[in-house]
Structures are given as structure tokens and as C-alpha cells.
Design an enzyme around this catalytic site. Sequence first.
Site: not given
Ligand code: PLP
Length: 390
Positions: A71-72, A150, A180, A200, A238, A326
Site C-alpha cells: 500500500g505504501t 486505519n 482499509q 494492500s 520482475t 511508542c
Molecule cells: N494506508 C493505510 C490506511 C494503512 O492502514 C496501511 C497499513 O497499515 C498502509 C497504507 C500501508 O500499507 P502497507 O503496509 O501495505 O505498505
Amino acid sequence: MREIYFDNNATTKVDEAVFEEMRPYFCELYGNPSSMHFFGGQVQKKVDEARGRVARLLGAEPSEIVFTACGTESDNAAIRSALEVFPERRHIITTRVEHPAVLTQCRNLVKKGYRVTELNVDGEGRLDLNELRSAVDEDTAIVSVMYANNETGVVFPIEEIGAIVKEKGKGALFHTDAVQAVGKIPLDMPTSTIDLLSLSGHKLHAPKGIGALYLRKGVPFRPLLVGGHQEKNRRAGTENTAGIIALGKACELAHQHMDDENTRVKGMRDRLEKELLALIPAARINGGEAVRLPNTLSIAFEYVEGEAILLLLSEKGICASSGSACTSGSLEPSHVLRAMGVPFTCAHGSIRFSLSRFNTDHEIDTVIAELPPIIRRLRDISPFGRELLK
Ligand code: PLP
């Protein structure tokens, strides 16, 4: 000890059917899908099938799906691309409650001279669409607003947001981090205002390390990773073939389980919420008045430390998470709860339970039985908490 897992917004169990689908693509069908020979060709076919399955969950065309590593990466790719597509535009709009995958990138871009508007939320985690309306201008390259939060599960009115971007943005792109939301909320890209959407795998019962970016047909795009011609020149490298095949299967299953998510899972979440509020004094739901994901419960217990609750729950085999990050020994309340103006004494005692289709009523009963005495015990050793117990 058998775990009772209520941390599904952090990551999910890989569905066994998903694992079975991907298993042959490690040691047996390990070909490179770009190879000319039959051995690579059969993997390519399976990758195509997976692309179709992901697309179907979004109502999209298979060619609109670009596989990524997470997702990132999808979030980073979407924002970076917009800035390259519109080099003359220097404004980005996002919200104060985004995941760091979006927020950190936007804050880094400020250091590079971009103007970033971070939209505020109210005490329930909701956006003020008038603030968005006044922020969008001709200089805006991209508006990136998450579909669902999230931490709290609060769902933003994505189509209303997209309509404002389309009306006022003079071609600005609209991206949503739907990491999410995918699999929990029905999505239909043909009738949507979304240009780019991140998802993701590990949030919907596929493994970690696979994600996708939905890229609407005709939306200009510049790849984040350059090199080979994979993903039609939109993401070099790849392919993670086993991960892609797993994500395809996970999306197919998510489609089938969508109703279950919105009835049985929501029913369990609602029961947990109701019982905890009834049994524990000075408890409140973060975002309780807002539209929320069916699986998420963020609940604040005044005058207790979230970390202490988590440790005591963990001793009982119950996995949840807290609203604090934390870092280096200092317990800072999460940026999401801070943006919502949740009082310090509540933000510190906030716990998130995030459910999945693998949870059971019995597990909910266990939390309902175990949590109230834990809170009582912790309040008993806190001078402020003792006041509440009187
Ligand atoms: N965006 C949201 C709202 C998320 O909750 C998360 C993961 O916690 C991410 C992006 C990042 O996803 P990934 O862990 O696949 O990089």
C-alpha cells in the site's frame, strides 16, 4: 496459548485458500512471466487471471490495475506521479489523519518547496467539505484523501470529495488510500470520481509484500520504479508472481464475503462496543458518531494507559492495538486522535479492536469477560482512576 486476534487493521491471517493458490508458484511454476517459453507463459496467464480478479472487486478494467509491493508504494507512486505529470502545479491536498504512507511523503514535499494543505477533522474524525472546497485551486496537482481510517475506522465521503475535486480542481487528480476499505466497502470504479486508488494484500487475507494501484484509463501516469517493461511500463521489476496470484484469490474471496463483513462481522463489532460501554464507566468510542468500517472499534478508557491494557490483554491471549505510537520511550497519543481533539486522558487509554471474518462470537465473549476487570485493576492503581471507581 491460542491467540484471539483482533488486530486485523494491522495485518490479517492469510486465508488458506489463498495460500493454496499461491503455493505452486514458488517451487514448481517459478517461471518469469516475461519469458518467451511456455514455462513463463503459464505464469503470465495466471497473473492475467489475478489482475482480472482484482479488477472485478473494484468494478474496474484489468488494464487499470498495476501491481506494486505494498500500500505504501501505491500511495507514494500516486502522489509522485501527479507531481511529475503537472510540474507547474505545486499544491497537494491531504488530511491530518492519513496513514504515514501519505502524510510523511507530503511533509517531505513541503521541504522541497511544495504547498501542502492538511485538512482538519472534527471531534468525530469527520472532514469539513467546505474547507476542502476553499482549498482546491488551479495550482492543485493532487488531492489524496484516505477512504477509511486505519485507527478509528471512520469512512470519508469519497464520492462527494471527488466531485469537489472535479468541479474545482481544473484537472487535479483524485487519489484515495483505500487500504482499509477494499474488501469491506463495495467499490465501483466506473461510477466513481476516483482517479487513483491504493490497496494492500495483507489487509485482506493475502500475504505481506503485495499491493496494487488502480489507475483510471486515460489518467496520465509516471512510474515510481523505472527499468524493465513490466506492468505495461508502469512499474518496473520482475513481478511478485506468487503474491499477485494470492492477491487475485484474496480479492475474489473478499467479493464473496462482502455481505458477511457487513452483517456478521459488523454484528460482532457492535455487540463488543455495546457491552464494553455498558460494563465500563468513562468509556467512549472514538469516531462513534461518524460512518465507520464494519470491523473497527476504537474505544477510549479514561485514566488508563493503552499500553498497560494491551499487555494485560496479551497475557490473556488477546491481541489488540493502542492509539499511541511508542517512540523512544515517550508515549505520544496518535496523530489521528490528536487531530480529532480527543482529550489527552482519553487518547492515552485508547484501544483498537479490528475484526475479520475469522473471528467468532466466542472470542467476543472472551473480551467482554476479560477487559472490564483489567480496566478496573488499572484504574485502581491510578489516583485519577480511583476517583472514577468511587
Ligand atoms: N494506508 C493505510 C490506511 C494503512 O492502514 C496501511 C497499513 O497499515 C498502509 C497504507 C500501508 O500499507 P502497507 O503496509 O501495505 O505498505
